[in-house]
Design a protein around this motif. Structure first.
Motif, PDB file in Angstrom:
ATOM      1  N   GLU A   1       9.306 -14.533  -2.230  1.00  0.00           N
ATOM      2  CA  GLU A   1       8.383 -13.463  -1.432  1.00  0.00           C
ATOM      3  C   GLU A   1       7.876 -12.902  -2.935  1.00  0.00           C
ATOM      4  O   GLU A   1       8.837 -12.193  -4.155  1.00  0.00           O
ATOM      5  CB  GLU A   1       8.544 -11.627  -0.915  1.00  0.00           C
ATOM      6  N   SER A   2       6.395 -12.554  -2.975  1.00  0.00           N
ATOM      7  CA  SER A   2       5.633 -12.569  -4.255  1.00  0.00           C
ATOM      8  C   SER A   2       5.807 -10.956  -5.181  1.00  0.00           C
ATOM      9  O   SER A   2       6.314  -9.778  -3.918  1.00  0.00           O
ATOM     10  CB  SER A   2       4.108 -12.759  -4.430  1.00  0.00           C
ATOM     11  N   CYS A   3       6.060 -10.405  -5.887  1.00  0.00           N
ATOM     12  CA  CYS A   3       6.368  -9.075  -6.765  1.00  0.00           C
ATOM     13  C   CYS A   3       5.590  -8.289  -6.086  1.00  0.00           C
ATOM     14  O   CYS A   3       5.736  -7.043  -5.860  1.00  0.00           O
ATOM     15  CB  CYS A   3       6.177  -9.001  -8.530  1.00  0.00           C
TER      16      CYS A   3
ATOM     17  N   VAL B   1       6.207   1.092  -4.665  1.00  0.00           N
ATOM     18  CA  VAL B   1       6.725   0.876  -5.877  1.00  0.00           C
ATOM     19  C   VAL B   1       5.744  -0.006  -6.478  1.00  0.00           C
ATOM     20  O   VAL B   1       4.919  -0.824  -6.264  1.00  0.00           O
ATOM     21  CB  VAL B   1       8.332   0.418  -6.434  1.00  0.00           C
ATOM     22  N   ALA B   2       5.597  -0.012  -8.124  1.00  0.00           N
ATOM     23  CA  ALA B   2       4.615  -1.242  -9.044  1.00  0.00           C
ATOM     24  C   ALA B   2       5.004  -2.024  -9.345  1.00  0.00           C
ATOM     25  O   ALA B   2       6.202  -2.479  -8.651  1.00  0.00           O
ATOM     26  CB  ALA B   2       4.507  -0.093 -10.182  1.00  0.00           C
ATOM     27  N   ALA B   3       4.219  -2.931  -9.263  1.00  0.00           N
ATOM     28  CA  ALA B   3       4.964  -4.911  -9.468  1.00  0.00           C
ATOM     29  C   ALA B   3       5.179  -4.804 -11.024  1.00  0.00           C
ATOM     30  O   ALA B   3       6.279  -5.215 -10.533  1.00  0.00           O
ATOM     31  CB  ALA B   3       3.426  -5.532  -9.424  1.00  0.00           C
ATOM     32  N   SER B   4       5.149  -3.671 -11.686  1.00  0.00           N
ATOM     33  CA  SER B   4       5.292  -3.965 -12.989  1.00  0.00           C
ATOM     34  C   SER B   4       7.556  -3.327 -12.400  1.00  0.00           C
ATOM     35  O   SER B   4       8.053  -4.231 -13.664  1.00  0.00           O
ATOM     36  CB  SER B   4       5.047  -3.103 -13.984  1.00  0.00           C
TER      37      SER B   4
ATOM     38  N   ALA C   1       6.366  -5.168  -4.513  1.00  0.00           N
ATOM     39  CA  ALA C   1       5.868  -3.902  -4.374  1.00  0.00           C
ATOM     40  C   ALA C   1       5.107  -2.841  -3.447  1.00  0.00           C
ATOM     41  O   ALA C   1       5.537  -1.994  -3.429  1.00  0.00           O
ATOM     42  CB  ALA C   1       5.025  -3.978  -5.749  1.00  0.00           C
ATOM     43  N   ALA C   2       4.144  -3.932  -2.873  1.00  0.00           N
ATOM     44  CA  ALA C   2       3.033  -3.017  -1.851  1.00  0.00           C
ATOM     45  C   ALA C   2       4.437  -2.409  -0.584  1.00  0.00           C
ATOM     46  O   ALA C   2       3.921  -1.426  -0.148  1.00  0.00           O
ATOM     47  CB  ALA C   2       2.393  -3.887  -0.983  1.00  0.00           C
ATOM     48  N   ARG C   3       5.296  -3.889   0.277  1.00  0.00           N
ATOM     49  CA  ARG C   3       5.967  -3.352   0.338  1.00  0.00           C
ATOM     50  C   ARG C   3       7.445  -2.354   0.949  1.00  0.00           C
ATOM     51  O   ARG C   3       7.460  -1.395   1.811  1.00  0.00           O
ATOM     52  CB  ARG C   3       6.964  -4.488   1.420  1.00  0.00           C
TER      53      ARG C   3
END
Length: 118
Positions: free
Chosen positions: A20-22, A31-34, A26-28
């Motif tokens: 899964e993409s970062c 939390v922040a993508a970073s 992050a959205a799921r």
């Protein structure tokens, strides 16, 4: 601020590991993508998602120069904090105003705060 739970970290890293993409991870997990990127990098580098050490104590920078500082204050009771900092700099010990103040306070030493006021 406390580190987020190990369980959350493990679930996030597992989701990224599953392909899964970062950004979607992050959205799921809200939390922040970073954060997802950093946790994934930490897992690849160390094999663990455990947070690094937070805070800590540093040995005072001026500890090794205690004798010199005490001697200067004894010799020159009217020595200001800034002049003491300048004298340390001449000796090759470059420290901040706050480092000198903290050291003096910890040692229970006093200093003249302002050369204009007597």
């Amino acid at each position: 601020m406390r580190p987020l739970s190990k369980d959350l970290r493990e679930r996030v890293v597992a989701a990224v590991g599953a392909g899964e993409s970062c950004r979607s991870v992050a959205a799921r997990f809200d939390v922040a993508a970073s954060t997802v990127v950093k946790w994934s990098q930490r897992y690849r580098a160390t094999g663990s998602v455990a947070p690094g050490k937070v805070g800590g104590h540093r040995k005072p920078v001026l500890e090794a120069h205690r004798a010199f500082i005490r001697e200067r204050i004894d010799q020159t009771p009217h020595l200001t904090l800034h002049k003491l900092k300048d004298e340390l700099a001449i000796r090759g010990i470059v420290v901040s105003h706050n480092a000198v103040w903290t050291f003096l306070r910890r040692e229970g030493l006093s200093f003249k705060k302002n050369t204009v006021r007597s």
